[in-house]
Design a protein around this motif. Structure first.
Motif, PDB file in Angstrom:
ATOM      1  N   UNK A 318     -95.603 -39.137  10.057  1.00 41.91           N
ATOM      2  CA  UNK A 318     -94.898 -39.984   9.098  1.00 41.91           C
ATOM      3  C   UNK A 318     -95.748 -41.166   8.647  1.00 41.91           C
ATOM      4  N   UNK A 319     -96.373 -41.839   9.594  1.00 36.76           N
ATOM      5  CA  UNK A 319     -97.147 -43.034   9.252  1.00 36.76           C
ATOM      6  C   UNK A 319     -98.402 -42.699   8.452  1.00 36.76           C
ATOM      7  N   UNK A 320     -99.009 -41.562   8.729  1.00 38.67           N
ATOM      8  CA  UNK A 320    -100.150 -41.153   7.913  1.00 38.67           C
ATOM      9  C   UNK A 320     -99.676 -40.833   6.497  1.00 38.67           C
ATOM     10  N   UNK A 321     -98.432 -40.334   6.388  1.00 39.47           N
ATOM     11  CA  UNK A 321     -97.852 -40.140   5.060  1.00 39.47           C
ATOM     12  C   UNK A 321     -97.834 -41.437   4.269  1.00 39.47           C
ATOM     13  N   UNK A 322     -97.500 -42.545   4.924  1.00 37.11           N
ATOM     14  CA  UNK A 322     -97.521 -43.843   4.236  1.00 37.11           C
ATOM     15  C   UNK A 322     -98.940 -44.230   3.817  1.00 37.11           C
ATOM     16  N   UNK A 323     -99.923 -43.869   4.623  1.00 35.91           N
ATOM     17  CA  UNK A 323    -101.305 -44.149   4.221  1.00 35.91           C
ATOM     18  C   UNK A 323    -101.651 -43.393   2.943  1.00 35.91           C
ATOM     19  N   UNK A 324    -101.203 -42.146   2.832  1.00 38.41           N
ATOM     20  CA  UNK A 324    -101.467 -41.381   1.617  1.00 38.41           C
ATOM     21  C   UNK A 324    -100.670 -41.917   0.431  1.00 38.41           C
TER      22      UNK A 324
END
Length: 635
Positions: A318-324
């Motif tokens: 989920x948090x890597x999704x925010x990075x993208x």
């Protein structure tokens, strides 16, 4: 800064691999640990030296590069083994080495007594070497070498306890899913070679920024293919399915590879090719959309997990999704900012989870945990600091980086986009509240706890301090000119529609609103999961289908099984039983039988009587002469 010294960043982890790998069988456990920790510590010392010199230098002088040798030369195409250290690489190097150093120290205590102690540290040092190679590479080909190297180490470390079938299956799953993304990465590199005849990042940026003459569709295709590689490595929907299962590896592996470093490689790659993405606004929109879907989907899946490590695994997705989302919004500095803060607090949470699991003698089910605060207070305080940072509570690190990402989404894609991203942040607060029940409420374990030793606790305290203070990199607030963005020096993305003053006020309002609501939701979740824990368990029983859907990641593994795995298995069985066994083997065996038959027929001509042989020679002669004369037109 001396460019000729860049190789020192790589050489120490490589020496750790060689020393422990070749001579480590003769070493006692403390020596193996000392070699592994020292190799990363020496690289970190060199990196800090480079960092101090870089911050003291003028912005234009903060890039150093060196070419070790030319790997391949074919006309205009020059593929070199070269290293590039600029502010972007410097941040990644510090994240990789800083967290890796603490995890190596943690592992000396956590893995003590394991039969594969030496092998574990060899793999860990090898991973650090390949991760540094990925980050420091000055071209796409060398990056791909590091990319595949960390993929190999991931496979080895996930399946470290290879006597467990589940660990072996998880390692194979990670390997195969990453190969899907890597196919796109390879094709993207080949397309860039065909169009631009270079793989060097700086040359590519110059060509893309000038009159390159390439069709816009071609640029878009390049960016999409490279993003496909990033999706696999950074576990983005739908290529995320390998990461939750990767928790079969030892907990330090989860912290280092699958939370703090390797899964960030895709985000780093997208920031590295930002000049290419700047020419493809359509691809940026795709990246933001995939990131948003992943962020919300994985947050919901995390909410339905009972295994403490799987909660954190889906949280990572989920948090890597925010990075993208940040990358897709064109605010690369915000994406790297969240990468840094997430690496700190998620590494802390995984190591904290490992300490809890170790204390409870292998128990990972949250429903069987509770009341641990009084038993392991240092671990509890550090873990709670990580949870608050993950939830985005002011003034911890996650608040600043997540707010920058949310505002970038609003600024570039509007209020609806912001609302969906904010919903994901609220779900994050919910599952963070769920994890508070590990340390508070009713005691749910029996027997004596195994309290963590100093090598396990010390890294938690250091990372907790980072989770509290790393948000300072995002100061001053409500501006893109933060301390970290000044250092990274990415081009500032254009602001959204509307007067600057109104947009500034809107940012302040949304930040205060989102921060207050997140705190309220977190507090409510803590109360519900601690004071009404049994009721929350019954709630799952009341809605078994919904609970099963969340726990199973919305059944995506089952869908993949139906759409991909079963057809491949059926095709393989058809090929083995029909094509291979009957057609191919039939042709080979038939040719053999035909040769045997021909041999038997010819053997009948071997009578051993010279008269028969003379007649055969004479008849053959007449046949050859007759045929020749016929074709010569004499008959």
């Amino acid at each position: 800064m001396n460019p000729e010294s860049l190789w020192l960043l790589l050489v120490f982890p490589a020496l750790g691999v060689l020393v422990n790998g070749l001579a480590g069988r003769r070493f006692p456990t403390p020596v193996i640990a000392a070699v592994a920790v020292a190799s990363v510590g020496l690289s970190l010392t060199v990196a800090l030296g480079f960092f101090l010199e870089m911050t003291a230098a003028a912005p234009a002088a903060r890039t150093v590069a060196t070419t070790l040798y030319t790997w391949l030369a074919d006309g205009a195409l020059q593929i070199r083994v070269g290293l590039l250290l600029d502010p972007l690489a410097m941040v990644m190097v510090l994240v990789v080495l800083g967290i890796a150093f603490l995890i190596h120290i943690y592992s000396t205590g956590y893995m003590r007594g394991d039969g594969g102690y030496r092998r574990f540290f060899v793999y860990l040092n090898l991973f650090v070497f390949f991760m540094l190679l990925l980050v420091l590479a000055d071209n796409l080909i060398l990056t791909f070498v590091g990319w595949e190297g960390v993929g190999l180490c991931s496979y080895l470390l996930i399946g470290f306890w290879h006597e467990k079938k589940s660990a072996c299956d998880a390692g194979r799953k990670a390997f195969i899913v990453n190969r899907i993304g890597d196919c796109g990465f390879i094709l993207g590199i080949l397309l860039i070679i065909v169009v631009f005849e270079t793989v060097d990042y700086r040359e590519l940026a110059t060509l893309v920024g000038g009159a390159h003459g390439a069709a816009p569709g071609m640029i878009t295709l390049m960016a999409l293919l490279l993003f496909m590689g990033a999706m696999g490595k950074s576990a983005q929907f739908p290529l995320h399915v390998w990461l939750p299962d990767a928790m079969e590896g030892p907990t330090p592996v989860s912290a280092l590879i699958h939370a703090a470093t390797m899964v960030n490689a895709g985000v780093y790659l997208m920031c590295r090719i930002s000049p290419l993405l700047a020419q493809s606004p359509e691809v940026l929109a795709v990246i933001a959309a995939v990131g948003l879907i992943t962020a919300v989907y994985a947050a919901l899946s995390a909410l339905g997990q009972r295994d403490i490590k799987r909660v954190l695994a889906y949280s990572t997705v989920s948090q890597i999704g925010y990075m993208f989302v940040a990358v897709g919004s064109g605010i690369y500095a915000a994406g790297i900012f969240h990468l840094v803060t997430h690496g700190i607090f998620k590494g802390l949470l995984f190591l904290g989870a490992g300490a809890v699991i170790h204390a409870l003698k292998g128990e990972q089910d949250i429903s069987r945990m509770g009341g641990l605060f009084r038993e392991i207070p240092a671990t509890a305080v550090a873990f709670i600091a990580g949870l608050l940072a993950l939830a985005g509570v002011f003034p911890l690190a996650g608040f600043f980086s997540k707010d920058a990402v949310l505002w970038g989404g609003y600024e570039h894609f509007g209020m609806n986009f912001w609302l969906i991203a904010f919903a994901g942040a609220l779900i994050t607060a919910l599952y963070c509240g769920k994890l508070f029940a590990v340390f508070f409420g009713e005691k749910r374990y029996e027997g004596h706890l195994h309290r963590p030793a100093l090598p396990v606790v010390a890294p938690l305290v250091i990372l907790a301090a980072g989770a509290v203070t790393a948000g300072l990199l995002g100061l001053p607030m409500f501006t893109k000119d933060t301390l970290l963005s000044r250092f990274l020096a990415f081009p500032v993305a254009l602001s959204g529609d509307g007067p600057e003053e109104i947009m500034h006020k809107m940012e302040i309002i949304l930040t205060i609103f989102s921060g207050a609501v997140i705190v309220a939701v977190l507090a409510a979740a803590v109360y519900l999961f601690i004071k009404n824990r049994d009721r929350m368990a019954v709630l799952g029983d009341d809605f078994p289908n919904a609970a099963s859907l969340l726990a199973g990641g919305f059944g995506l593994d089952g869908i993949n099984d139906i759409l991909l795995v079963r057809p491949v298995r059926m095709t393989a069985r058809f090929c083995a039983r029909i094509i291979d066994s009957r057609i191919i083997d039939g042709m080979v065996n038939g040719a053999g039988h035909l040769a045997v038959l021909a041999g038997r027929l010819l053997a009948a001509l071997q009578t051993g009587e010279i008269g028969h042989y003379a007649f055969a020679v004479l008849a053959g002669t007449f046949i050859v002469l007759g045929t020749a004369l016929y074709f010569a037109g004499l008959f």
